[in-house]
Design a protein around this motif. Structure first.
Motif, PDB file in Angstrom:
ATOM      1  N   MET A 166       0.837  -1.203   0.000  1.00  0.00           N
ATOM      2  CA  MET A 166       0.000   0.000   0.000  1.00  0.00           C
ATOM      3  C   MET A 166       0.871   1.251   0.000  1.00  0.00           C
ATOM      4  O   MET A 166       0.627   2.181  -0.760  1.00  0.00           O
ATOM      5  N   ARG A 167       1.905   1.263   0.835  1.00  0.00           N
ATOM      6  CA  ARG A 167       2.779   2.439   0.900  1.00  0.00           C
ATOM      7  C   ARG A 167       3.520   2.659  -0.418  1.00  0.00           C
ATOM      8  O   ARG A 167       3.791   3.792  -0.799  1.00  0.00           O
ATOM      9  N   GLU A 168       3.845   1.574  -1.115  1.00  0.00           N
ATOM     10  CA  GLU A 168       4.555   1.686  -2.399  1.00  0.00           C
ATOM     11  C   GLU A 168       3.626   2.122  -3.531  1.00  0.00           C
ATOM     12  O   GLU A 168       4.036   2.859  -4.418  1.00  0.00           O
ATOM     13  N   GLU A 169       2.394   1.631  -3.511  1.00  0.00           N
ATOM     14  CA  GLU A 169       1.490   1.820  -4.647  1.00  0.00           C
ATOM     15  C   GLU A 169       0.487   2.955  -4.487  1.00  0.00           C
ATOM     16  O   GLU A 169      -0.093   3.393  -5.465  1.00  0.00           O
ATOM     17  N   ARG A 170       0.259   3.407  -3.277  1.00  0.00           N
ATOM     18  CA  ARG A 170      -0.771   4.419  -3.034  1.00  0.00           C
ATOM     19  C   ARG A 170      -0.150   5.739  -2.602  1.00  0.00           C
ATOM     20  O   ARG A 170       0.877   5.775  -1.941  1.00  0.00           O
ATOM     21  N   SER A 171      -0.806   6.813  -2.946  1.00  0.00           N
ATOM     22  CA  SER A 171      -0.326   8.151  -2.586  1.00  0.00           C
ATOM     23  C   SER A 171      -0.671   8.461  -1.135  1.00  0.00           C
ATOM     24  O   SER A 171      -1.619   7.885  -0.578  1.00  0.00           O
ATOM     25  N   PRO A 172       0.064   9.394  -0.523  1.00  0.00           N
ATOM     26  CA  PRO A 172      -0.298   9.823   0.834  1.00  0.00           C
ATOM     27  C   PRO A 172      -1.738  10.345   0.904  1.00  0.00           C
ATOM     28  O   PRO A 172      -2.423  10.140   1.901  1.00  0.00           O
ATOM     29  N   ALA A 173      -2.203  10.989  -0.151  1.00  0.00           N
ATOM     30  CA  ALA A 173      -3.583  11.491  -0.180  1.00  0.00           C
ATOM     31  C   ALA A 173      -4.578  10.333  -0.134  1.00  0.00           C
ATOM     32  O   ALA A 173      -5.601  10.409   0.561  1.00  0.00           O
ATOM     33  N   TRP A 174      -4.297   9.246  -0.861  1.00  0.00           N
ATOM     34  CA  TRP A 174      -5.172   8.073  -0.856  1.00  0.00           C
ATOM     35  C   TRP A 174      -5.224   7.475   0.546  1.00  0.00           C
ATOM     36  O   TRP A 174      -6.299   7.133   1.043  1.00  0.00           O
ATOM     37  N   VAL A 175      -4.063   7.347   1.191  1.00  0.00           N
ATOM     38  CA  VAL A 175      -4.002   6.786   2.541  1.00  0.00           C
ATOM     39  C   VAL A 175      -4.803   7.669   3.512  1.00  0.00           C
ATOM     40  O   VAL A 175      -5.573   7.168   4.336  1.00  0.00           O
TER      41      VAL A 175
ATOM     42  N   MET B 221      -8.084   6.524   5.686  1.00  0.00           N
ATOM     43  CA  MET B 221      -8.172   6.663   7.139  1.00  0.00           C
ATOM     44  C   MET B 221      -9.415   7.483   7.520  1.00  0.00           C
ATOM     45  O   MET B 221     -10.086   7.167   8.500  1.00  0.00           O
ATOM     46  N   ALA B 222      -9.728   8.507   6.747  1.00  0.00           N
ATOM     47  CA  ALA B 222     -10.928   9.304   6.998  1.00  0.00           C
ATOM     48  C   ALA B 222     -12.184   8.441   6.818  1.00  0.00           C
ATOM     49  O   ALA B 222     -13.122   8.511   7.618  1.00  0.00           O
ATOM     50  N   PHE B 223     -12.189   7.608   5.767  1.00  0.00           N
ATOM     51  CA  PHE B 223     -13.308   6.689   5.562  1.00  0.00           C
ATOM     52  C   PHE B 223     -13.472   5.779   6.767  1.00  0.00           C
ATOM     53  O   PHE B 223     -14.586   5.580   7.273  1.00  0.00           O
ATOM     54  N   MET B 224     -12.367   5.186   7.237  1.00  0.00           N
ATOM     55  CA  MET B 224     -12.424   4.245   8.358  1.00  0.00           C
ATOM     56  C   MET B 224     -13.019   4.915   9.597  1.00  0.00           C
ATOM     57  O   MET B 224     -13.858   4.331  10.290  1.00  0.00           O
ATOM     58  N   GLY B 225     -12.597   6.140   9.891  1.00  0.00           N
ATOM     59  CA  GLY B 225     -13.146   6.862  11.036  1.00  0.00           C
ATOM     60  C   GLY B 225     -14.638   7.089  10.896  1.00  0.00           C
ATOM     61  O   GLY B 225     -15.411   6.883  11.838  1.00  0.00           O
TER      62      GLY B 225
END
Length: 120
Positions: A14-23, A27-31
């Protein structure tokens, strides 16, 4: 009925393939997802798990307990977190899982009975 919704993934990938904005969006979705489950009275418990590099596998080999580092070697993706929900039926559990799968490699839904099958 209680169901466990399990989110699978690989943090390193995930860290390699996804942007910090996506992460951040995930996290906002999960909350928000947890807040909605709490508001609806459907959440029993929710937990994220540490990186699989911290996992230990305990097995029995020739009658001896053997502890090894990490999850099973053949598993590319591992359990990243889970929710236990109490919902009306399986359809609702699947509806919830369909919201999570957007952010995960895979999501599994299983009923979590209160006791052995003969006690239900």
């Amino acid at each position: 009925m209680k169901y466990m919704i399990m989110m699978f993934g690989d943090a390193a990938t995930m860290r390699e393939e996804r942007s910090p904005a996506w992460v951040a969006e995930m996290m906002a979705f999960m909350g928000g997802f947890i807040a909605e489950l709490e508001k609806n009275g459907e959440l029993v418990v929710a937990r994220g798990l540490a990186d699989p590099g911290t996992a230990r596998t305990v097995s029995l080999v020739d009658g001896q307990v053997v502890v090894s580092d990490g999850p099973f070697a053949e598993a590319k993706e591992s359990l990243a977190g889970f929710w236990v929900v109490e919902v009306e039926n399986e359809a609702r559990a699947i509806e919830l899982a369909s919201q999570v799968v957007v952010w995960a490699d895979r999501v599994e839904v299983r009923e979590t009975p209160d006791g052995p099958p003969d006690e239900q």
